[in-house]
Design a protein around this motif. Structure first.
Motif, PDB file in Angstrom:
ATOM      1  N   VAL A 210      76.489  88.362  27.660  1.00 46.50           N
ATOM      2  CA  VAL A 210      75.763  87.568  28.571  1.00 46.50           C
ATOM      3  C   VAL A 210      76.802  86.491  29.090  1.00 46.50           C
ATOM      4  N   ASP A 211      76.597  86.559  30.503  1.00 45.10           N
ATOM      5  CA  ASP A 211      77.804  85.819  31.100  1.00 45.10           C
ATOM      6  C   ASP A 211      77.569  84.141  31.181  1.00 45.10           C
ATOM      7  N   ARG A 212      76.833  83.730  30.664  1.00 45.45           N
ATOM      8  CA  ARG A 212      76.472  82.167  30.659  1.00 45.45           C
ATOM      9  C   ARG A 212      76.140  81.903  29.160  1.00 45.45           C
ATOM     10  N   GLU A 215      74.278  76.741  26.751  1.00 46.30           N
ATOM     11  CA  GLU A 215      74.339  75.330  27.349  1.00 46.30           C
ATOM     12  C   GLU A 215      74.733  75.246  28.810  1.00 46.30           C
ATOM     13  N   GLU A 216      75.234  76.440  29.191  1.00 42.26           N
ATOM     14  CA  GLU A 216      75.777  76.607  30.782  1.00 42.26           C
ATOM     15  C   GLU A 216      74.726  76.940  31.442  1.00 42.26           C
ATOM     16  N   ARG A 217      73.345  77.282  30.963  1.00 42.70           N
ATOM     17  CA  ARG A 217      72.309  77.617  31.642  1.00 42.70           C
ATOM     18  C   ARG A 217      71.508  76.305  32.097  1.00 42.70           C
ATOM     19  N   GLY A 221      66.848  81.343  31.553  1.00 40.25           N
ATOM     20  CA  GLY A 221      66.727  82.824  31.871  1.00 40.25           C
ATOM     21  C   GLY A 221      67.706  83.368  33.084  1.00 40.25           C
ATOM     22  N   THR A 222      68.646  82.231  33.580  1.00 40.57           N
ATOM     23  CA  THR A 222      69.328  82.607  34.669  1.00 40.57           C
ATOM     24  C   THR A 222      70.645  82.964  34.179  1.00 40.57           C
ATOM     25  N   TYR A 223      70.647  84.497  33.708  1.00 41.46           N
ATOM     26  CA  TYR A 223      72.033  84.777  33.180  1.00 41.46           C
ATOM     27  C   TYR A 223      72.006  86.477  33.384  1.00 41.46           C
ATOM     28  N   GLU A 224      73.299  86.922  32.934  1.00 42.02           N
ATOM     29  CA  GLU A 224      73.232  88.469  33.488  1.00 42.02           C
ATOM     30  C   GLU A 224      73.836  88.743  32.265  1.00 42.02           C
TER      31      GLU A 224
END
Ligand SMILES: *Cc1c(COP(=O)(O)O)cnc(C)c1O
Length: 380
Positions: A210-212, A215-217, A221-224
């Motif tokens: 997962v690219d994030r 804690e970076e989100r 749900g905003t991850y790839e």
């Protein structure tokens, strides 16, 4: 007196640190894993440290990242924990074993070249019982054949070669924080490396690709998902223990050094045993345990001796019961044979590991030597 082989030293600071985690909302993906990585990097002098759930997971993660699979080969020492070989075999690649040096138990650099084939992609080194392997000779072979070098440092935190901490001589070094190791987080591991791109890739692949991180989100749900990956993270409870334990490493190592020196001296007069080398030029060891190798007469009575020692209050261990290629799975799956790896066999089948950990003092070392002397004379 009772002398256990290993006992974790967990004091108020560790207990408080774990309670602080439990009293807060964050059990995973928190500040403690990051702090422990920074502390571990500072302790070892590593440019990058990546925490993982244990040493086996860390080694698997590295080989997985290299993209190893069926048809690839990795050179592995015969004298090691099965995890060193499993981490390779789990990818589908074949572990190709190399025998040990008689005086250290480390991989014999003179035998590596003969094990290299066009399919060899990587080389695993183990710093056996804390004495660094001959990295200058090993790295020369690795460079000639363009091999990626993974150092299994599970028993070697604090050990150095020409002033460089083990794990930073090859491409990646992997540590274990299992309870009987030099320091513990119950279960835990760390990968250190000089390569920033490798560290970034391991961080991604230890957490599902997962690219994030959580804690970076800022918006859930905003991850790839950008690649395959595992769940090989270290949790905050383990990291909280690690932060406290690593502060104790200088004291732990000093106690191990004192105990090892005292025990060696006390064992010197005993007939029928030999000890592995304590040091080698340019190499600073990190004493894990003291392995006593029994002569031909005593070796068949090894487990009898172990039981007698136990009955006399001396806890022992065996590092390791057999060379890994002599283990059933490695014989059946890869066709290794019992008549191969004679040096690793002569150490594995004949040795008893005595404790030198910081839970013990020099009086305990004298006690161990005294009991070993009397137990040997009883079975002779
Ligand atoms: C203990 C050990 C391991 C396994 O470590 P875990 O953290 O339990 O996965 C791997 N290699 C060596 C040499 C070990 O002694």
């Amino acid at each position: 007196m009772q002398v256990p082989f290993g006992r974790p030293i967990i004091e108020e600071a560790e207990k408080q640190a774990v309670m602080d985690v439990l009293n807060g909302p964050i059990l995973v993906h928190g500040p403690r894993a990051k702090q422990f990585e920074a502390d571990f990097a500072a302790y070892t002098g590593a440019p990058h440290a990546v925490s993982v759930s244990n040493c086996t997971a860390g080694m698997h993660l590295v080989y997985f990242h290299l993209g190893l699979g069926p048809g690839d080969e990795v050179i592995v020492p015969a004298q090691t924990h099965t995890a060193t070989a499993h981490a390779v075999a789990l990818t589908g690649a074949t572990p190709v074993f190399v025998d040990a040096e008689p005086h250290t138990g480390n991989m014999d650099p003179a035998l590596i070249e003969a094990a290299v084939t066009p399919r060899t992609k990587a080389l695993a080194v183990v710093h056996f019982l804390g004495l660094p392997a001959d990295m200058n000779a090993i790295m020369a072979v690795a460079r000639r054949h363009n091999l990626f070098v993974v150092e299994d440092c599970a028993l070697a935190i604090g050990a150095k070669v020409d002033g460089t901490h083990v794990g930073l001589l090859g491409d990646a070094g992997v540590f274990s924080f299992y309870p009987v190791k030099h320091m513990t987080t119950a279960e835990g591991g760390m990968v250190i490396t000089r390569h920033g791109d490798l560290a970034d890739a391991l961080r991604l692949k230890r957490a599902f690709g997962v690219d994030r991180t959580a804690e970076e989100r800022t918006i859930p749900g905003t991850y790839e998902v950008v690649c395959l990956g595992f769940n090989y993270r270290m949790n905050e409870l383990a990291a909280a223990m690690g932060i406290e334990q690593i502060k104790r490493m200088p004291d732990f190592l000093a106690a191990r050094d004192r105990n090892d020196a005292a025990l060696r001296k006390a064992l010197a007069p005993i007939r029928g045993i030999r000890l592995l080398d304590r040091e080698a030029p340019g190499r600073t060891p990190s004493f894990y345990c003291l392995s006593v190798i029994l002569d031909e007469e005593l070796a068949p009575r090894r487990f009898e001796l172990v039981e007698k020692l136990k009955a006399n209050g001396v806890g022992t261990s065996v590092y390791y019961p057999k060379p890994v290629p002599h283990m059933q799975y490695y014989k059946e799956r890869y066709g290794n044979r019992d008549d191969q790896f004679p040096v690793a066999a002569s150490i594995s089948y004949r040795s008893i590991a005595l404790p030198v950990g910081p839970h013990l003092d020099e009086a305990a070392m004298l006690f161990i030597a005294d009991r070993l002397t009397s137990c040997i004379s009883e079975i002779r």
